[in-house]
Design a protein around this motif. Sequence first.
Motif, PDB file in Angstrom:
ATOM      1  N   TYR A   6     -11.353 -64.500  21.871  1.00 42.66           N
ATOM      2  CA  TYR A   6     -10.118 -64.771  21.146  1.00 42.66           C
ATOM      3  C   TYR A   6      -8.980 -65.031  22.136  1.00 42.66           C
ATOM      4  O   TYR A   6      -8.811 -64.303  23.109  1.00 42.66           O
ATOM      5  N   GLY A   7      -8.212 -66.085  21.883  1.00 46.67           N
ATOM      6  CA  GLY A   7      -7.084 -66.428  22.743  1.00 46.67           C
ATOM      7  C   GLY A   7      -6.803 -67.919  22.678  1.00 46.67           C
ATOM      8  O   GLY A   7      -7.475 -68.669  21.962  1.00 46.67           O
ATOM      9  N   ASN A   8      -5.815 -68.370  23.453  1.00 47.92           N
ATOM     10  CA  ASN A   8      -5.413 -69.778  23.416  1.00 47.92           C
ATOM     11  C   ASN A   8      -6.541 -70.733  23.772  1.00 47.92           C
ATOM     12  O   ASN A   8      -6.688 -71.796  23.173  1.00 47.92           O
ATOM     13  N   VAL A   9      -7.336 -70.356  24.781  1.00 46.45           N
ATOM     14  CA  VAL A   9      -8.415 -71.244  25.233  1.00 46.45           C
ATOM     15  C   VAL A   9      -9.380 -71.544  24.095  1.00 46.45           C
ATOM     16  O   VAL A   9      -9.921 -72.649  23.990  1.00 46.45           O
ATOM     17  N   GLN A  10      -9.576 -70.575  23.213  1.00 44.24           N
ATOM     18  CA  GLN A  10     -10.542 -70.749  22.120  1.00 44.24           C
ATOM     19  C   GLN A  10     -10.198 -71.946  21.247  1.00 44.24           C
ATOM     20  O   GLN A  10     -11.071 -72.743  20.900  1.00 44.24           O
ATOM     21  N   TRP A  11      -8.931 -72.088  20.878  1.00 46.72           N
ATOM     22  CA  TRP A  11      -8.574 -73.217  20.014  1.00 46.72           C
ATOM     23  C   TRP A  11      -8.199 -74.467  20.813  1.00 46.72           C
ATOM     24  O   TRP A  11      -8.279 -75.591  20.293  1.00 46.72           O
ATOM     25  N   ILE A  12      -7.806 -74.302  22.082  1.00 47.70           N
ATOM     26  CA  ILE A  12      -7.442 -75.473  22.897  1.00 47.70           C
ATOM     27  C   ILE A  12      -8.665 -76.334  23.202  1.00 47.70           C
ATOM     28  O   ILE A  12      -8.577 -77.575  23.239  1.00 47.70           O
ATOM     29  N   ILE A  13      -9.826 -75.707  23.421  1.00 47.57           N
ATOM     30  CA  ILE A  13     -11.039 -76.465  23.775  1.00 47.57           C
ATOM     31  C   ILE A  13     -11.346 -77.559  22.757  1.00 47.57           C
ATOM     32  O   ILE A  13     -11.581 -78.724  23.136  1.00 47.57           O
ATOM     33  N   PRO A  14     -11.383 -77.264  21.441  1.00 46.46           N
ATOM     34  CA  PRO A  14     -11.671 -78.354  20.492  1.00 46.46           C
ATOM     35  C   PRO A  14     -10.691 -79.517  20.577  1.00 46.46           C
ATOM     36  O   PRO A  14     -11.091 -80.685  20.428  1.00 46.46           O
ATOM     37  N   PHE A  15      -9.418 -79.223  20.830  1.00 43.40           N
ATOM     38  CA  PHE A  15      -8.433 -80.299  20.950  1.00 43.40           C
ATOM     39  C   PHE A  15      -8.612 -81.087  22.250  1.00 43.40           C
ATOM     40  O   PHE A  15      -8.474 -82.309  22.280  1.00 43.40           O
ATOM     41  N   ALA A  16      -8.958 -80.382  23.350  1.00 48.37           N
ATOM     42  CA  ALA A  16      -9.114 -81.047  24.643  1.00 48.37           C
ATOM     43  C   ALA A  16     -10.343 -81.954  24.675  1.00 48.37           C
ATOM     44  O   ALA A  16     -10.353 -82.969  25.379  1.00 48.37           O
ATOM     45  N   VAL A  17     -11.383 -81.596  23.917  1.00 49.73           N
ATOM     46  CA  VAL A  17     -12.618 -82.400  23.911  1.00 49.73           C
ATOM     47  C   VAL A  17     -12.352 -83.822  23.417  1.00 49.73           C
ATOM     48  O   VAL A  17     -13.117 -84.749  23.724  1.00 49.73           O
ATOM     49  N   GLN A  18     -11.271 -84.028  22.669  1.00 53.53           N
ATOM     50  CA  GLN A  18     -10.927 -85.385  22.231  1.00 53.53           C
ATOM     51  C   GLN A  18     -10.814 -86.352  23.404  1.00 53.53           C
ATOM     52  O   GLN A  18     -11.038 -87.564  23.254  1.00 53.53           O
ATOM     53  N   LEU A  19     -10.434 -85.836  24.576  1.00 47.63           N
ATOM     54  CA  LEU A  19     -10.234 -86.697  25.739  1.00 47.63           C
ATOM     55  C   LEU A  19     -11.530 -87.356  26.200  1.00 47.63           C
ATOM     56  O   LEU A  19     -11.494 -88.423  26.828  1.00 47.63           O
ATOM     57  N   ILE A  20     -12.663 -86.742  25.898  1.00 49.83           N
ATOM     58  CA  ILE A  20     -13.940 -87.284  26.383  1.00 49.83           C
ATOM     59  C   ILE A  20     -14.274 -88.614  25.714  1.00 49.83           C
ATOM     60  O   ILE A  20     -14.457 -89.634  26.405  1.00 49.83           O
ATOM     61  N   PRO A  21     -14.388 -88.684  24.370  1.00 51.10           N
ATOM     62  CA  PRO A  21     -14.682 -89.999  23.781  1.00 51.10           C
ATOM     63  C   PRO A  21     -13.575 -91.013  24.003  1.00 51.10           C
ATOM     64  O   PRO A  21     -13.853 -92.215  24.157  1.00 51.10           O
ATOM     65  N   GLY A  22     -12.307 -90.546  24.049  1.00 55.12           N
ATOM     66  CA  GLY A  22     -11.216 -91.483  24.322  1.00 55.12           C
ATOM     67  C   GLY A  22     -11.341 -92.103  25.698  1.00 55.12           C
ATOM     68  O   GLY A  22     -11.170 -93.318  25.868  1.00 55.12           O
ATOM     69  N   GLY A  23     -11.674 -91.284  26.694  1.00 56.81           N
ATOM     70  CA  GLY A  23     -11.859 -91.800  28.049  1.00 56.81           C
ATOM     71  C   GLY A  23     -13.074 -92.688  28.169  1.00 56.81           C
ATOM     72  O   GLY A  23     -13.052 -93.718  28.859  1.00 56.81           O
ATOM     73  N   MET A  24     -14.178 -92.316  27.481  1.00 59.97           N
ATOM     74  CA  MET A  24     -15.399 -93.130  27.531  1.00 59.97           C
ATOM     75  C   MET A  24     -15.186 -94.490  26.877  1.00 59.97           C
ATOM     76  O   MET A  24     -15.767 -95.487  27.321  1.00 59.97           O
ATOM     77  N   LEU A  25     -14.361 -94.551  25.839  1.00 56.39           N
ATOM     78  CA  LEU A  25     -14.056 -95.851  25.238  1.00 56.39           C
ATOM     79  C   LEU A  25     -13.334 -96.732  26.249  1.00 56.39           C
ATOM     80  O   LEU A  25     -13.652 -97.918  26.386  1.00 56.39           O
ATOM     81  N   GLY A  26     -12.366 -96.162  26.970  1.00 50.49           N
ATOM     82  CA  GLY A  26     -11.655 -96.941  27.975  1.00 50.49           C
ATOM     83  C   GLY A  26     -12.580 -97.477  29.050  1.00 50.49           C
ATOM     84  O   GLY A  26     -12.509 -98.656  29.425  1.00 50.49           O
ATOM     85  N   LEU A  27     -13.481 -96.626  29.551  1.00 54.16           N
ATOM     86  CA  LEU A  27     -14.452 -97.072  30.558  1.00 54.16           C
ATOM     87  C   LEU A  27     -15.421 -98.092  29.965  1.00 54.16           C
ATOM     88  O   LEU A  27     -15.776 -99.083  30.613  1.00 54.16           O
TER      89      LEU A  27
END
Length: 541
Positions: A188-209
């Motif tokens: 329990y803590g900030n990292v717990q809910w931040i991870i799902p939001f941060a994972v968005q960067l992966i498909p967004g970055g892969m689309l750019g590449l």
Amino acid sequence: MVKLTIVEDRPTPKEVYNWRVYFLASMACWASVMIGYDSAFIGSAMALKSFKDEFGLSTKTKAEFNFLSANIVSCYQAGCFFGALSGYFVGFYFGRKWGLFVASLVFIVGSILQTVASGKTGLGIMYAGRIIAGWSVGVASNLTPIYIAEISPPAIRGRLIGIYELGWQIGAVVGFWIGYGVNQHIPYGNVQWIIPFAVQLIPGGMLGLGCLTLKESPRWLASRDRYDSALANLALIRHLPADHVYVQEELYEIKSAIEHDEEKAGRGILAPIKTLFSNRSYMKRLALCVSLFIGQNVTGINAINYYSPTVFASIGVSGTSTSLLTTGVFGLIKFAVALIWLLWLVDRYGRKLLLIIGSAGGAVCMYWIGIYIAVAKPANNPSSNLSGGGISAMVVFYLWTCFYGPTWNGTPWVMGAEVMPTFIRSATQAIIASSNWLFAFLIARFTPQMFTAMGFGVYLFFASLMVVSIPCVYFAVPETSGIPLEHMDELFALSPRTAHTILAERLRAEHHMDGSFADTDAKNPDDGHLEPARSNDGRMV
């Protein structure tokens, strides 16, 4: 009548069905992975206690929580709506390839804003990030199906556009499961809910590449009079020499279709829009495509996607962990049936029959669930274990997923990308995609209130609308599978019930479907390039 085999509009060399066309479609479909994840993870993330506590949602009344959660979810769809409309202008000026690249960059910005939001900053930055990410998702939902449709051989166009749907489901599976994963394994803590939001960067970055590996659509290049580049890209995508008769014929058809459209409407960014709204046939097709997205949304899918923990709680599932687990299973089933649709159903059984089967089976399932909730009232009789009736409702819910997944889930996107002429396709796709996000916005914005006010009536409501869609599809939707993009005008000039059979037979007759090319090696002695073979009336054969 729907054909049960893949139909080729003309004899097609085996080289056309090559790895490169699948690769290009797959790279473009990082956009749909991005969309699928963003549509699925938010419900699970908002169900986490760490998220609720961070933004002060735990202390809100039910009505206040419903209002704020609906805002978090629906502002994303609002961004998608405006992004889908903007996608027309982005695609017109930048093309399909660089338009998707712009979308990926903007999505990354929106994802970062959501990730850095906190209780100190309040929900304002979260809303801004959701709107910005939604705008880029709207652009991508416009351009990706168009790009794939424009590079696809007709016989596998549904399968290739289906990769778009498959990518959506891959993203959704990760999105549905990530809430359960962090709830189980991250303290329990900030990292717990931040991870799902941060994972968005992966498909967004892969689309750019991935965009850096794409070849621009030959149809878009031809619409800009860049015929040398169009020919080079078409030959590369078809894995054939530039002077091959198949490539020459296809480029000729593309050029002829563009010239025909531009003769009627002129050139410029507003010309397609004027053509669309002044042509009754095009407006009918547009209305049909928009209606299909209404049909998709009234199945209840977006209520389930965005508020799956609420949906399972209404059946009797209790506890955050259990709710997230059942949500993850839902995502896996959706992915599995979408894969079946892609590999076997869409180009074998067409579009129309699948839609009718999906509505009929889905309606029965929704009626079952609604009746169970009305009789058993699981919300009034909470239990740590599901009753026998609750288990049956859960099984039927997953069965509903099996009906929806290979039918209404991806088919409207396929048809929306293929029924319009090249000259106005980008403009119409903007309207079609934005209509999807508008209906998704309405469902997302009011679903919490619907469950509060209607209870089991929500399921009966969606079931009844699915029943209504059956005759609408049967009488109004023509089958489009296997029909070349350049022949959609002919298809829609015929009766929807018989159009596919009549036109498919006509095309086979025109192209002498005897399994081999006529005059494959014949060349014009003057320029060394292949001339399209023609019948007596001047049509290519």
